[in-house]
Design a protein around this motif. Structure first.
Motif, PDB file in Angstrom:
ATOM      1  N   LEU A 104      51.974  35.362  33.777  1.00 49.04           N
ATOM      2  CA  LEU A 104      53.183  34.797  34.370  1.00 49.04           C
ATOM      3  C   LEU A 104      53.613  35.606  35.592  1.00 49.04           C
ATOM      4  N   ALA A 105      53.624  36.924  35.441  1.00 46.37           N
ATOM      5  CA  ALA A 105      54.013  37.798  36.547  1.00 46.37           C
ATOM      6  C   ALA A 105      53.042  37.676  37.718  1.00 46.37           C
ATOM      7  N   GLU A 106      51.748  37.601  37.414  1.00 48.21           N
ATOM      8  CA  GLU A 106      50.750  37.540  38.478  1.00 48.21           C
ATOM      9  C   GLU A 106      50.758  36.189  39.191  1.00 48.21           C
ATOM     10  N   LYS A 107      51.063  35.110  38.470  1.00 49.57           N
ATOM     11  CA  LYS A 107      51.164  33.795  39.104  1.00 49.57           C
ATOM     12  C   LYS A 107      52.339  33.768  40.090  1.00 49.57           C
ATOM     13  N   GLN A 112      53.832  34.722  45.921  1.00 54.87           N
ATOM     14  CA  GLN A 112      54.539  35.561  46.893  1.00 54.87           C
ATOM     15  C   GLN A 112      53.599  36.029  48.007  1.00 54.87           C
ATOM     16  N   ALA A 113      52.368  36.363  47.624  1.00 56.55           N
ATOM     17  CA  ALA A 113      51.408  36.906  48.578  1.00 56.55           C
ATOM     18  C   ALA A 113      50.577  35.839  49.284  1.00 56.55           C
ATOM     19  N   GLY A 114      50.751  34.573  48.903  1.00 54.59           N
ATOM     20  CA  GLY A 114      49.972  33.508  49.525  1.00 54.59           C
ATOM     21  C   GLY A 114      48.560  33.398  48.989  1.00 54.59           C
ATOM     22  N   ILE A 115      48.340  33.907  47.786  1.00 50.47           N
ATOM     23  CA  ILE A 115      47.031  33.833  47.134  1.00 50.47           C
ATOM     24  C   ILE A 115      47.021  32.610  46.227  1.00 50.47           C
ATOM     25  N   PRO A 116      46.127  31.652  46.427  1.00 48.18           N
ATOM     26  CA  PRO A 116      46.191  30.394  45.682  1.00 48.18           C
ATOM     27  C   PRO A 116      45.815  30.488  44.215  1.00 48.18           C
ATOM     28  N   ALA A 117      44.910  31.417  43.861  1.00 52.83           N
ATOM     29  CA  ALA A 117      44.443  31.486  42.478  1.00 52.83           C
ATOM     30  C   ALA A 117      43.777  32.842  42.221  1.00 52.83           C
ATOM     31  N   PHE A 118      43.569  33.136  40.937  1.00 54.22           N
ATOM     32  CA  PHE A 118      42.932  34.408  40.554  1.00 54.22           C
ATOM     33  C   PHE A 118      42.314  34.238  39.162  1.00 54.22           C
ATOM     34  N   TYR A 119      41.436  35.153  38.808  1.00 51.84           N
ATOM     35  CA  TYR A 119      40.818  35.149  37.484  1.00 51.84           C
ATOM     36  C   TYR A 119      41.420  36.256  36.623  1.00 51.84           C
ATOM     37  N   GLY A 139      30.169  40.734  32.563  1.00 50.39           N
ATOM     38  CA  GLY A 139      29.895  40.338  31.190  1.00 50.39           C
ATOM     39  C   GLY A 139      31.117  39.932  30.388  1.00 50.39           C
ATOM     40  N   LYS A 140      32.259  39.840  31.051  1.00 52.09           N
ATOM     41  CA  LYS A 140      33.496  39.488  30.342  1.00 52.09           C
ATOM     42  C   LYS A 140      34.044  38.183  30.896  1.00 52.09           C
ATOM     43  N   PRO A 141      34.353  37.207  30.021  1.00 53.53           N
ATOM     44  CA  PRO A 141      34.858  35.916  30.508  1.00 53.53           C
ATOM     45  C   PRO A 141      36.291  36.015  31.037  1.00 53.53           C
ATOM     46  N   HIS A 142      36.517  35.344  32.158  1.00 57.77           N
ATOM     47  CA  HIS A 142      37.841  35.284  32.777  1.00 57.77           C
ATOM     48  C   HIS A 142      38.185  33.825  33.046  1.00 57.77           C
ATOM     49  N   ILE A 143      39.452  33.474  32.913  1.00 58.45           N
ATOM     50  CA  ILE A 143      39.878  32.104  33.212  1.00 58.45           C
ATOM     51  C   ILE A 143      40.572  32.057  34.574  1.00 58.45           C
ATOM     52  N   LEU A 144      40.439  30.912  35.226  1.00 60.22           N
ATOM     53  CA  LEU A 144      41.046  30.726  36.541  1.00 60.22           C
ATOM     54  C   LEU A 144      42.492  30.279  36.383  1.00 60.22           C
ATOM     55  N   GLU A 145      43.399  31.017  36.982  1.00 61.10           N
ATOM     56  CA  GLU A 145      44.819  30.673  36.966  1.00 61.10           C
ATOM     57  C   GLU A 145      45.280  30.434  38.405  1.00 61.10           C
ATOM     58  N   HIS A 146      46.103  29.420  38.593  1.00 61.31           N
ATOM     59  CA  HIS A 146      46.612  29.100  39.923  1.00 61.31           C
ATOM     60  C   HIS A 146      48.017  29.653  40.129  1.00 61.31           C
ATOM     61  N   ALA A 147      48.304  30.036  41.340  1.00 59.37           N
ATOM     62  CA  ALA A 147      49.634  30.530  41.676  1.00 59.37           C
ATOM     63  C   ALA A 147      50.666  29.425  41.464  1.00 59.37           C
ATOM     64  N   PHE A 148      51.874  29.826  41.142  1.00 60.89           N
ATOM     65  CA  PHE A 148      52.953  28.857  40.973  1.00 60.89           C
ATOM     66  C   PHE A 148      53.315  28.208  42.313  1.00 60.89           C
ATOM     67  N   ASN A 176      62.230  39.747  39.066  1.00 61.07           N
ATOM     68  CA  ASN A 176      62.887  39.459  40.335  1.00 61.07           C
ATOM     69  C   ASN A 176      62.001  39.856  41.516  1.00 61.07           C
ATOM     70  N   HIS A 177      61.330  40.975  41.387  1.00 62.65           N
ATOM     71  CA  HIS A 177      60.499  41.474  42.496  1.00 62.65           C
ATOM     72  C   HIS A 177      59.372  40.501  42.852  1.00 62.65           C
ATOM     73  N   PRO A 178      58.517  40.094  41.902  1.00 57.97           N
ATOM     74  CA  PRO A 178      57.421  39.181  42.283  1.00 57.97           C
ATOM     75  C   PRO A 178      57.879  37.761  42.601  1.00 57.97           C
ATOM     76  N   MET A 179      59.081  37.383  42.175  1.00 57.50           N
ATOM     77  CA  MET A 179      59.570  36.035  42.471  1.00 57.50           C
ATOM     78  C   MET A 179      60.214  35.933  43.846  1.00 57.50           C
ATOM     79  N   ALA A 180      60.633  37.045  44.407  1.00 57.56           N
ATOM     80  CA  ALA A 180      61.267  37.027  45.728  1.00 57.56           C
ATOM     81  C   ALA A 180      60.234  36.638  46.782  1.00 57.56           C
ATOM     82  N   GLY A 181      60.446  35.526  47.443  1.00 58.53           N
ATOM     83  CA  GLY A 181      59.495  35.046  48.439  1.00 58.53           C
ATOM     84  C   GLY A 181      58.412  34.168  47.866  1.00 58.53           C
TER      85      GLY A 181
END
Length: 234
Positions: A104-107, A112-119, A139-148, A176-181
Motif C-alpha cells: 500500500l505504501a509503495e503504491k 508520487q514518483a511517477g513510477i507506473p508499476a513495480f514487482y 529464484g523468488k516469485p514477485h507479483i506486479l503491482e500498479h501505482a495508485f 502522509n509522506h508518500p501520499m503527498a504529490g
C-alpha cells in the motif's frame, strides 16, 4: 513564490465530486486530515473510492463517511477498529480491497514518483496475487503491482508554509509522506501555517512543488485508538 493558501477545508476540497478516488493520509487515527474529512462529510459527496491505511473508527475519521454511506470502495491494509466498516464489508454494502501494508505504501510512493508499476514478493500465493502477473527474480516469485491513480490526495502535516513546504511530526509522517504529490491534486491540512522562510530548509519533508492547496486546520481532536497504560510504581 506561488501562494497556495486556501481559506478553509471547504474551499480546499472544492472540485471533489461523486465517484472520485481519494488518498487520505494518516496512520490509525494519528495524522489524519480531520478538518478535510469533516468537510467531505458535510459536502454529501458520494460513491468515493478511498485509499487509506485504515478507515478510522465508528465515529471519527473515515468512519464518519462510512456512516453516511459516502464511500463505495475502501483500499486499505487494516480494518480492525471499525465495527461499521466490518458490517458493511461482510454484508456486501462496501467493496473492500485489502492490500499488504508495505505494498500500500509503495503504491502511493510509486504514484508520487511517477513510477507506473513495480514487482514485490508480498502477497504471492495468496488472494492478493490473483489475476496479477508473476515474475521470478533471483529464484523468488514477485507479483506486479500498479501505482495508485487518485484524483485528490489529502494529507495532514505539523507545519507548512504558503508555498506548500511541509514538515510532519512523529508517526503522522507514515502515509502522509508518500501520499503527498501522489494524486492529481494534493491538499495539505496543517496545524501551523507560517510565512515562507520560517521553516528550516533542512527539516522540510515534502517540497511545495508537490502541493496545490494548503490551509490551517482547527480544533484537532487527535484521538488515540487504544490507550494502554501501566500502573504507576509506588
Amino acid at each position: 513564490m506561488i501562494d497556495k493558501r486556501v481559506k478553509n477545508a471547504k474551499e480546499a476540497i472544492a472540485g471533489i465530486t461523486d465517484g472520485m478516488t481519494l488518498m487520505l493520509g494518516g496512520f490509525g487515527l494519528c495524522g489524519i486530515p480531520e478538518n478535510s474529512i469533516n468537510a467531505l462529510v458535510e459536502s454529501d459527496v458520494k460513491d468515493l473510492t478511498c485509499i487509506s491505511n485504515n478507515a478510522g473508527v465508528d465515529d471519527f475519521g473515515l468512519g464518519l463517511l462510512l456512516q453516511k454511506r459516502q464511500i463505495k470502495k475502501m483500499i486499505s491494509s487494516y480494518v480492525g477498529e471499525n465495527a461499521e466498516f466490518e458490517r458493511q464489508m461482510l454484508s456486501g454494502e462496501l467493496e473492500v480491497e485489502l492490500t499488504p501494508q508495505g505494498t500500500l505504501a509503495e503504491k502511493c510512493r510509486a504514484a508520487q514518483a511517477g513510477i507506473p508499476a513495480f514487482y514485490t514478493p508480498a502477497g504471492f500465493g495468496t488472494e492478493v496475487a490473483e489475476g496479477k502477473e508473476v515474475k521470478d527474480f533471483d529464484g523468488k516469485p514477485h507479483i506486479l503491482e500498479h501505482a495508485f491513480k487518485a484524483d485528490f490526495s489529502i494529507v495532514k502535516a505539523w507545519k507548512g508554509d504558503h508555498a506548500g513546504n511541509l514538515i510532519f511530526k512523529g508517526s503522522a509522517r507514515n502515509f502522509n509522506h508518500p501520499m503527498a504529490g501522489a494524486g492529481k491534486i494534493t491538499i495539505a491540512e496543517v496545524e501551523e501555517l507560517v510565512e515562507p522562510g520560517e521553516l528550516d530548509p533542512n527539516q522540510i519533508h515534502i517540497p511545495g512543488i508537490m502541493i496545490q492547496r494548503i490551509f490551517q486546520g482547527e480544533k484537532f481532536e487527535k484521538r488515540i485508538e487504544q490507550r494502554t497504560v501501566r500502573k504507576r510504581d509506588h
